[in-house]
Design a protein around this motif. Sequence first.
Motif, PDB file in Angstrom:
ATOM      1  N   ALA A 157     -91.198   6.798 -26.310  1.00  0.00           N
ATOM      2  CA  ALA A 157     -90.585   5.942 -27.410  1.00  0.00           C
ATOM      3  C   ALA A 157     -91.637   4.767 -27.789  1.00  0.00           C
ATOM      4  O   ALA A 157     -92.077   4.066 -26.818  1.00  0.00           O
ATOM      5  CB  ALA A 157     -89.306   5.445 -27.073  1.00  0.00           C
ATOM      6  N   ARG A 159     -91.516   1.656 -28.128  1.00  0.00           N
ATOM      7  CA  ARG A 159     -90.334   0.522 -27.667  1.00  0.00           C
ATOM      8  C   ARG A 159     -90.345  -0.767 -28.697  1.00  0.00           C
ATOM      9  O   ARG A 159     -89.475  -1.430 -28.690  1.00  0.00           O
ATOM     10  CB  ARG A 159     -90.135   0.490 -26.528  1.00  0.00           C
ATOM     11  CG  ARG A 159     -90.091   1.475 -25.640  1.00  0.00           C
ATOM     12  CD  ARG A 159     -89.776   1.290 -24.084  1.00  0.00           C
ATOM     13  NE  ARG A 159     -89.432   2.456 -23.554  1.00  0.00           N
ATOM     14  CZ  ARG A 159     -88.918   2.400 -22.130  1.00  0.00           C
ATOM     15  NH1 ARG A 159     -89.047   1.178 -21.683  1.00  0.00           N
ATOM     16  NH2 ARG A 159     -88.603   3.401 -21.411  1.00  0.00           N
ATOM     17  N   MET A 183     -89.303  -6.404 -23.902  1.00  0.00           N
ATOM     18  CA  MET A 183     -89.911  -6.049 -25.024  1.00  0.00           C
ATOM     19  C   MET A 183     -90.660  -7.043 -25.811  1.00  0.00           C
ATOM     20  O   MET A 183     -90.430  -7.371 -26.735  1.00  0.00           O
ATOM     21  CB  MET A 183     -89.059  -5.316 -26.137  1.00  0.00           C
ATOM     22  CG  MET A 183     -88.625  -3.953 -25.710  1.00  0.00           C
ATOM     23  SD  MET A 183     -87.869  -2.954 -27.334  1.00  0.00           S
ATOM     24  CE  MET A 183     -86.954  -1.550 -26.445  1.00  0.00           C
ATOM     25  N   GLY A 186     -91.971  -6.619 -29.290  1.00  0.00           N
ATOM     26  CA  GLY A 186     -90.865  -6.250 -30.345  1.00  0.00           C
ATOM     27  C   GLY A 186     -90.652  -6.793 -31.462  1.00  0.00           C
ATOM     28  O   GLY A 186     -90.933  -8.124 -31.632  1.00  0.00           O
ATOM     29  N   GLY A 207     -87.508   2.262 -30.769  1.00  0.00           N
ATOM     30  CA  GLY A 207     -87.039   2.066 -29.669  1.00  0.00           C
ATOM     31  C   GLY A 207     -85.476   1.937 -29.253  1.00  0.00           C
ATOM     32  O   GLY A 207     -85.150   2.280 -28.393  1.00  0.00           O
ATOM     33  N   LEU A 208     -85.039   1.124 -30.104  1.00  0.00           N
ATOM     34  CA  LEU A 208     -83.516   0.819 -29.915  1.00  0.00           C
ATOM     35  C   LEU A 208     -82.758   0.587 -31.277  1.00  0.00           C
ATOM     36  O   LEU A 208     -83.296   0.005 -32.194  1.00  0.00           O
ATOM     37  CB  LEU A 208     -83.566  -0.363 -29.149  1.00  0.00           C
ATOM     38  CG  LEU A 208     -82.265  -1.083 -28.612  1.00  0.00           C
ATOM     39  CD1 LEU A 208     -81.446  -0.124 -27.857  1.00  0.00           C
ATOM     40  CD2 LEU A 208     -82.324  -2.426 -28.085  1.00  0.00           C
ATOM     41  N   LYS A 233     -81.140  10.685 -25.400  1.00  0.00           N
ATOM     42  CA  LYS A 233     -80.901   9.322 -25.687  1.00  0.00           C
ATOM     43  C   LYS A 233     -79.425   9.163 -25.374  1.00  0.00           C
ATOM     44  O   LYS A 233     -78.603   9.842 -25.070  1.00  0.00           O
ATOM     45  CB  LYS A 233     -81.002   8.913 -27.037  1.00  0.00           C
ATOM     46  CG  LYS A 233     -82.377   9.232 -27.595  1.00  0.00           C
ATOM     47  CD  LYS A 233     -83.598   8.766 -26.815  1.00  0.00           C
ATOM     48  CE  LYS A 233     -84.807   9.156 -27.161  1.00  0.00           C
ATOM     49  NZ  LYS A 233     -85.823   8.654 -26.548  1.00  0.00           N
ATOM     50  N   GLY A 259     -80.588   4.258 -27.632  1.00  0.00           N
ATOM     51  CA  GLY A 259     -81.878   4.201 -26.950  1.00  0.00           C
ATOM     52  C   GLY A 259     -82.002   5.137 -25.711  1.00  0.00           C
ATOM     53  O   GLY A 259     -81.280   5.816 -25.285  1.00  0.00           O
ATOM     54  N   ASP A 260     -83.130   5.068 -25.262  1.00  0.00           N
ATOM     55  CA  ASP A 260     -83.309   5.580 -23.892  1.00  0.00           C
ATOM     56  C   ASP A 260     -82.455   4.840 -22.971  1.00  0.00           C
ATOM     57  O   ASP A 260     -82.276   3.769 -23.126  1.00  0.00           O
ATOM     58  CB  ASP A 260     -84.992   5.335 -23.378  1.00  0.00           C
ATOM     59  CG  ASP A 260     -85.976   6.253 -24.072  1.00  0.00           C
ATOM     60  OD1 ASP A 260     -85.439   7.153 -24.615  1.00  0.00           O
ATOM     61  OD2 ASP A 260     -87.007   5.865 -24.148  1.00  0.00           O
ATOM     62  N   ILE A 263     -83.489   1.478 -21.386  1.00  0.00           N
ATOM     63  CA  ILE A 263     -83.641   0.411 -22.457  1.00  0.00           C
ATOM     64  C   ILE A 263     -81.885  -0.129 -22.681  1.00  0.00           C
ATOM     65  O   ILE A 263     -81.779  -1.053 -22.840  1.00  0.00           O
ATOM     66  CB  ILE A 263     -84.229   0.950 -23.858  1.00  0.00           C
ATOM     67  CG1 ILE A 263     -85.599   0.968 -23.554  1.00  0.00           C
ATOM     68  CG2 ILE A 263     -83.877  -0.247 -24.939  1.00  0.00           C
ATOM     69  CD1 ILE A 263     -86.350   1.517 -24.969  1.00  0.00           C
TER      70      ILE A 263
END
Length: 280
Positions: A157, A159, A183, A186, A207-208, A233, A259-260, A263
């Motif tokens: 991803a 991120r 992050m 980010g 990423g999110l 996810k 998200g992952d 995360i």
Amino acid sequence: MDESSELRKILVEIVGEIAGYLRDLVDSNELYRVIGKGASGDQTRLADKIAEEMVIDLIKREHLCALIVSEEIGLVKTCDRPEYVVIIDPLDGSMNYISKITFASSSIAIAHVEKPYYREILAGAVANIFLREIYSFDKNNAYLDNIKIDPNTLKPAIRDTIVIYTSRPELFYSTKVFMRKYMPHGRLRILGSASLEICYVGLGRIGLYINDTGKLRNLDIAAASLFAEKLGKKVVDITGRSIDFRVDRIEKISTIIVGDDEIVSSITSVLKETGYVQTP
């Protein structure tokens, strides 16, 4: 071929036609005109109404005996005793669309009428109107343009991109704490189409995704969230609990994070550490 696979193909065809029609219509000067309020309480623009009417016509053309749940019209049946619930958002990102900001989508998901819950959805599809991609899923797999996606082959991803919707400055503070720790490079973004943003999280392009406005609706996320889940996810509320909701009526989604797993676990932990989420 099983039922969910057949339904996925039908939904892909429907959103593909809608997306093509909306691309052809984008230069019309009347699309921005407000013509009333929809069942969800939001303003209905001509573009929204045109897209909705076309989706309903296409569902009928496919001879789906269904209860349709939509933002503008609310509930409508295509037959006396529906077999399916079809939840639709014909134009997600309508302000982007009428402003010719090329980030808008059409989404649709389907479940049995006797099992009208998010976790029981059989298939779904989201069309990226301007990029001309279609993200879809059935009970077993996720697809990009009808090609099955192996989650293990997706690139890691990206991120550094975080999409966040909130009206509370405290969430920005908590997110900044999270970014400094997890992050550091980010960037915050608001792109304007929840279904596309969540699909992009599924594909690793974002990423999110965080939304705690309380204004998101089930029809905004039903297809996209399950697409992301099929790709591994995590989809939870702001406390870290898995989400579920009915799909046979319009419901508000108070909070959602996508998200992952790593995360999502990190952001929910930070939200508790900073006091944004109160723990018992």
